[in-house]
Write an enzyme that holds these catalytic residues in place. Structure first.
Site, PDB file in Angstrom:
ATOM      1  N   GLU A   1      -8.969  12.201  12.061  1.00 32.06           N
ATOM      2  CA  GLU A   1      -8.104  11.270  12.501  1.00 32.06           C
ATOM      3  C   GLU A   1      -6.622  11.270  13.923  1.00 32.06           C
ATOM      4  O   GLU A   1      -6.742  12.469  13.643  1.00 32.06           O
ATOM      5  CB  GLU A   1      -7.108  10.743  11.981  1.00 32.06           C
TER       6      GLU A   1
ATOM      7  N   LYS B   1       1.038  -1.091  -0.076  1.00 37.81           N
ATOM      8  CA  LYS B   1       0.363  -0.359   0.001  1.00 37.81           C
ATOM      9  C   LYS B   1       0.531   1.125  -0.088  1.00 37.81           C
ATOM     10  O   LYS B   1       1.828   1.415   0.278  1.00 37.81           O
ATOM     11  CB  LYS B   1      -1.088  -0.374   1.258  1.00 37.81           C
TER      12      LYS B   1
ATOM     13  N   GLU C   1      -7.091  -2.046   3.609  1.00 35.60           N
ATOM     14  CA  GLU C   1      -5.951  -0.794   3.150  1.00 35.60           C
ATOM     15  C   GLU C   1      -6.624  -1.126   4.904  1.00 35.60           C
ATOM     16  O   GLU C   1      -5.368   0.133   5.659  1.00 35.60           O
ATOM     17  CB  GLU C   1      -6.410   0.019   2.553  1.00 35.60           C
TER      18      GLU C   1
ATOM     19  N   GLU D   1     -12.413  11.012  -4.957  1.00 36.06           N
ATOM     20  CA  GLU D   1     -12.124  10.498  -3.635  1.00 36.06           C
ATOM     21  C   GLU D   1     -11.245  11.828  -3.153  1.00 36.06           C
ATOM     22  O   GLU D   1     -11.525  12.656  -2.380  1.00 36.06           O
ATOM     23  CB  GLU D   1     -11.307   9.252  -2.986  1.00 36.06           C
TER      24      GLU D   1
END
Length: 421
Positions: free
Chosen positions: A226, A181, A270, A407
């Site tokens: 986050e 990733k 992910e 996105e």
């Protein structure tokens, strides 16, 4: 560059006293404060704002976190603190923001304001530092924050087509087995007619995105969903986000999309990488940990994320800043394996992220604090009428470049809306 700008910790005098509920905290910030000196950490009406600089550190390179932690420890040891309020964030506090990469041209900073006004759990307080006698003005006395005018947009290092091509190359490298990733970011520049007013952005972000952490540190302004790490006494928590889907505005349709996100093998893969990287980093500092087996779907006004809250019991004396250093960069903002993802980012993004995707937050004199990841944000430039916005997406083998462009545009929306509304 190790550390500069007030590298020797001064001896500060800190006074904190209770005050009546001040109302809108952003509205308290005086109108004549430069954007570089506007400081904020707010979520759902709680947190604090600050202004001025009683002490300031700039540091960089691989030692940036260790330099800052040592400087803060020295400053705390020299300070005289008198506080009527005993909650995390009262008393002596520094706001900080750290560069994503060790070789970034952007310095990392810790700033101790001259005035802090905070609210938490029904308590409100004002902290004055180094003898400042300023009193928090009433929000009613403040003029309306200045709305940006005549905004112009231009691409950053890569336009949408160029970034999509870079995503395609990243997917090829993942498919070839080079890595699992990588998180790819892009930037956009917005320029107005007059210097941008940090209070305008904070007012709109804190109102429209109440469930995020609205921050402002040294002209880096945003609303991150986050939480990299929170330390409150012996409890350590982290919120990991990875896996995203755009909202449509139709509640019924969005519920269906949330269900599809929770089943998406691409997004679950992910997310698993991101959770694993945080859990492994925290494990060295915790005697016990709780890592949920499955994520939940976090609903935000613009997007929905797969989210996992990890908690642990601290087993050493690490400060919140030291814990943030141990966690950075997580797979949520870099990739897996970390070293290879860093190489791919440096090769394909064609830009210096600066403090985007680095830790941003605060630390108090006990070492408690909250450090989010600097996402959904922008950096006001040397030209104060220009802001550089950022957005990033996690790329795995199943990623489609055009979907990632869409996105990234959804992730730019909070800052674009705050500028244009």
């Amino acid at each position: 560059m190790p550390a500069s700008a007030d590298q020797s910790a001064p001896a500060l005098v800190v006074r904190t006293r209770r005050i009546p509920d001040p109302g809108d905290l952003v509205a308290i910030i005086p109108p004549d404060v430069d954007s570089a000196d506007v400081l904020s950490w707010l979520r759902d009406g709680e947190g604090f704002v600050g202004w001025g600089r009683a002490a300031y550190l700039e540091t960089s390179a691989t030692s940036r976190f260790a330099d800052a932690d040592a400087w803060w420890s020295d400053l705390v040891g020299r300070a005289v603190v008198r506080s009527e309020v005993e909650v995390p964030g009262a008393g002596l506090v520094a706001f900080g923001s750290f560069a994503f990469a060790a070789d970034s041209a952007s310095p990392s900073t810790l700033i101790v304001p001259r005035v802090i006004v905070g609210r938490r759990g029904g308590l409100a307080w004002v902290t004055t530092i180094s003898g400042s006698l300023e009193q928090p003005p009433s929000p009613r006395e403040q003029p309306i924050a200045v709305r940006p005018a005549n905004l112009q947009t231009r691409p950053g290092a890569l336009d949408e087509d160029g970034w999509a091509q870079a995503i395609g190359v990243a997917v090829q490298r993942i498919s070839a087995g080079d890595l699992d990733k990588v998180v790819m970011a892009r930037d956009v520049f917005i320029t107005g007619q007059e210097p941008l007013d940090a209070r305008w952005l904070l007012e709109r972000l804190s109102t429209s995105y109440r469930k995020t952490w609205t921050f402002s540190v040294d002209r880096l302004i945003g609303a991150t969903p986050e939480m990299l790490v929170r330390r409150e006494k012996a409890l350590v928590t982290s919120r990991i986000l990875a896996g995203t889907i755009q909202r449509t505005g139709d509640d019924e349709h969005d519920l269906a999309l949330a269900a599809s996100l929770a089943r998406s093998s691409k997004d679950l893969e992910e997310h698993e990488y991101a959770v694993r990287s945080v859990a492994e980093a925290l494990d060295a500092h915790c005697s016990s940990m709780n890592v949920p087996e499955a994520p939940f779907v976090l609903h935000l006004p613009n997007v929905m994320h797969l989210a996992t809250d990890v908690a642990g019991v601290l087993s050493d004396s690490s400060s919140s800043l030291a814990l943030a250093a141990a966690l950075h960069p997580s797979a949520a903002v870099c990739g897996t394996p970390t070293w290879k993802a860093r190489e791919v980012i440096a090769d394909l993004e064609q830009m210096d992220r600066g403090r985007y995707a680095g830790p941003v937050g605060w630390i108090d004199s006990s070492g408690d604090g909250e450090w989010g990841i600097a996402l959904r944000c922008g950096q006001i430039q040397g030209d104060p009428a220009t802001i550089r916005l950022f957005a990033g997406c996690g790329i795995v083998a199943g990623s489609d470049p055009q979907d990632e462009v869409a996105e990234s545009n959804a992730k730019l929306r909070p800052m674009l809306s705050a500028l244009h509304d």
